[in-house]
Design a protein around this motif. Structure first.
Motif, PDB file in Angstrom:
ATOM      1  N   HIS A   1      30.053 -24.550  45.774  1.00  0.00           N
ATOM      2  CA  HIS A   1      29.033 -25.590  45.657  1.00  0.00           C
ATOM      3  C   HIS A   1      29.424 -26.852  46.419  1.00  0.00           C
ATOM      4  O   HIS A   1      28.564 -27.534  46.991  1.00  0.00           O
ATOM      5  N   PHE A   2      30.705 -27.159  46.447  1.00  0.00           N
ATOM      6  CA  PHE A   2      31.170 -28.364  47.123  1.00  0.00           C
ATOM      7  C   PHE A   2      31.650 -28.096  48.551  1.00  0.00           C
ATOM      8  O   PHE A   2      32.195 -28.990  49.202  1.00  0.00           O
ATOM      9  N   SER A   3      31.449 -26.882  49.033  1.00  0.00           N
ATOM     10  CA  SER A   3      31.875 -26.528  50.387  1.00  0.00           C
ATOM     11  C   SER A   3      30.728 -26.673  51.379  1.00  0.00           C
ATOM     12  O   SER A   3      29.560 -26.530  51.021  1.00  0.00           O
ATOM     13  N   ARG A   4      31.091 -26.953  52.595  1.00  0.00           N
ATOM     14  CA  ARG A   4      30.124 -27.038  53.679  1.00  0.00           C
ATOM     15  C   ARG A   4      30.613 -26.212  54.857  1.00  0.00           C
ATOM     16  O   ARG A   4      31.813 -26.004  55.042  1.00  0.00           O
ATOM     17  N   LYS A   5      29.685 -25.756  55.639  1.00  0.00           N
ATOM     18  CA  LYS A   5      30.022 -24.948  56.808  1.00  0.00           C
ATOM     19  C   LYS A   5      30.814 -25.781  57.817  1.00  0.00           C
ATOM     20  O   LYS A   5      30.542 -26.962  58.007  1.00  0.00           O
ATOM     21  N   ILE A   6      31.802 -25.160  58.446  1.00  0.00           N
ATOM     22  CA  ILE A   6      32.586 -25.845  59.471  1.00  0.00           C
ATOM     23  C   ILE A   6      31.716 -26.036  60.706  1.00  0.00           C
ATOM     24  O   ILE A   6      31.254 -25.073  61.309  1.00  0.00           O
ATOM     25  N   LYS A   7      31.502 -27.303  61.080  1.00  0.00           N
ATOM     26  CA  LYS A   7      30.600 -27.605  62.187  1.00  0.00           C
ATOM     27  C   LYS A   7      31.273 -28.348  63.337  1.00  0.00           C
ATOM     28  O   LYS A   7      30.679 -28.495  64.409  1.00  0.00           O
ATOM     29  N   SER A   8      32.471 -28.852  63.125  1.00  0.00           N
ATOM     30  CA  SER A   8      33.104 -29.670  64.157  1.00  0.00           C
ATOM     31  C   SER A   8      34.601 -29.459  64.165  1.00  0.00           C
ATOM     32  O   SER A   8      35.178 -28.818  63.273  1.00  0.00           O
TER      33      SER A   8
END
Length: 323
Positions: free
Chosen positions: A55-62
Motif C-alpha cells: 500500500h505504501f509502495s510506488r513503482k520505480i520511475k526514476s
C-alpha cells in the motif's frame, strides 16, 4: 479514522506477532494451544505486513527511486546477510556459509521487497493483475527451480498480497473499519480459531511459508497441490481482512513502535538465537509455561524499538525515523 495511527498500530501488532511466532517455533508439536496460535498467527501476520508494505509502495520511475531502493533495501540486505552469517557461525558454531543469493532467515523479506517493487513495472497496469499474480503463483509452485534461491518461491507466493495493498486506496481501509465489518470480523475470528484448533495440523506450516515448491512439501492439505495453495490463499485473505478490520484506529501505548518495525524485524533474530541457548528456554520447554513467551516477545520488541537502540541502528539500517 486516524489513518497514521491505524497503520502504525497494525505494524506494531504485526511485528510483535513476528517475534512471538519465531519464539514459538521451537516449541511446536508439544502443546495444542501453542500449535493453534502459531498456525493462526502465520495465517495473516506476513500477508498483512506485506499488504501494508504494498500500500505504501510506488513503482520505480526514476534513477532517484532506484538509488533509494538500493539504500533502503539492497544495502541493509547485504550488511545483515554478512552479520547474521558471522553471528550464527562464529558465536554459536552453526553450519552456515556466506551465501548472498540465499537469504539468511528473516532477510528473505528484504530480497522479496526488492523484487516486488520491480515487478510493479509489469503488474501495475490494472487491478486484474492481482488475479494474474495468483495464477502465476499457483503455477510457479510446480517449478522445482523456484525455491529459496533469491527468495523466489516466497516472492511469488506473497506477491498477490503486495499487489492487493498497492491497489487498495486509503478509503478502502476506512470502510473496513465500519461497525458492520468489525462485527463480522469478530465472529469470523472466533470461528477461525475454533476451526484451526479442532482441525488444524502444525504440519500445514510449510504451506504458509511459501518457501519451497510443491514437491518439497511433505504434507498435503488437499489432493491437489494447486487447490492446497488456493485454499491457503483463501484462509490468508479472510484472516488478513479480520485483522485489518479489528486494528484500533486511535493512538495506543504501542503506536510509536509502528514506525520502527524494520529495525525490530532485522535485529530480533540476534536475540532469539541467543535466547535458545539460555536456561529460560529449557525451563519453558520442561515446565510448559509457554505463556512466558508472550512477555519475552514484548520485551524484545520494547527494547529493540527503544529510542537508544533506534538511534544506534538507524544508520546501519539505512532508514530515517520512520520505517
Amino acid at each position: 479514522m486516524k489513518r497514521t495511527a491505524y497503520f502504525d498500530n497494525a505494524k506494531a501488532i504485526l511485528i510483535y506477532l513476528v517475534v512471538l511466532g519465531h519464539l514459538m517455533s521451537g516449541y511446536l508439536n508439544e502443546n495444542q494451544y501453542v500449535d493453534t496460535l502459531y498456525l493462526v498467527i502465520y495465517l495473516f501476520h506476513m500477508p498483512a505486513f506485506i499488504l501494508i508494505a504494498g500500500h505504501f509502495s510506488r513503482k520505480i520511475k526514476s534513477l532517484d527511486d532506484l538509488k533509494k531502493l538500493v539504500k533502503t533495501l539492497v544495502l541493509p540486505y547485504v550488511i545483515f546477510q554478512i552479520l547474521y552469517t558471522l553471528y550464527y557461525r562464529n558465536v554459536f558454531g552453526d553450519h552456515v556459509q556466506f551465501e548472498f543469493f540465499e537469504p539468511r532467515y528473516a532477510l528473505w523479506f528484504l530480497l522479496s521487497m526488492i523484487m516486488w517493487k520491480m515487478m510493479l513495472w509489469v503488474f501495475s497496469s490494472h487491478k486484474g493483475m492481482i488475479v494474474v499474480s495468483i495464477i502465476v503463483s499457483l503455477l510457479v509452485g510446480y517449478m522445482s527451480e523456484v525455491n529459496e534461491w533469491l527468495s523466489l518461491s516466497r516472492t511469488f507466493f506473497f506477491f498477490p498480497f503486495f499487489l492487493m495493498g498497492y491497489y487498495l486506496n486509503r478509503e478502502n481501509f476506512v470502510k473496513m473499519k465500519n461497525k458492520w465489518n468489525v462485527r463480522v470480523a469478530s465472529m469470523l475470528a472466533s470461528t477461525l480459531i475454533v476451526v484451526v484448533y479442532l482441525y488444524g495440523d502444525v504440519r500445514w506450516k510449510e504451506w504458509f511459508f511459501g518457501r519451497v515448491p510443491y514437491e518439497d512439501i511433505g504434507y498435503g492439505l488437499l489432493e491437489s497441490s494447486v487447490l492446497s495453495r488456493l485454499f491457503i490463499y483463501v484462509l490468508m485473505i479472510v484472516s488478513t481482512y479480520i485483522f485489518l478490520s479489528l486494528v484500533p484506529t486511535e493512538n495506543q501505548f504501542y503506536t510509536n513502535i509502528g514506525g520502527k518495525t524494520l529495525g525490530v524485524y532485522l535485529l530480533h533474530l540476534f536475540i532469539i538465537r541467543a535466547f535458545k541457548e539460555t536456561d529460560i528456554y529449557v525451563w519453558i520447554e520442561d515446565t510448559g509455561n509457554y505463556v512466558a513467551l508472550f512477555a519475552i516477545a514484548f520485551l524484545i520488541v520494547y527494547v529493540l524499538s527503544s529510542n537508544w537502540v533506534w538511534k544506534v541502528t538507524a544508520p546501519l539500517i539505512m532508514v530515517n525515523r520512520k520505517s
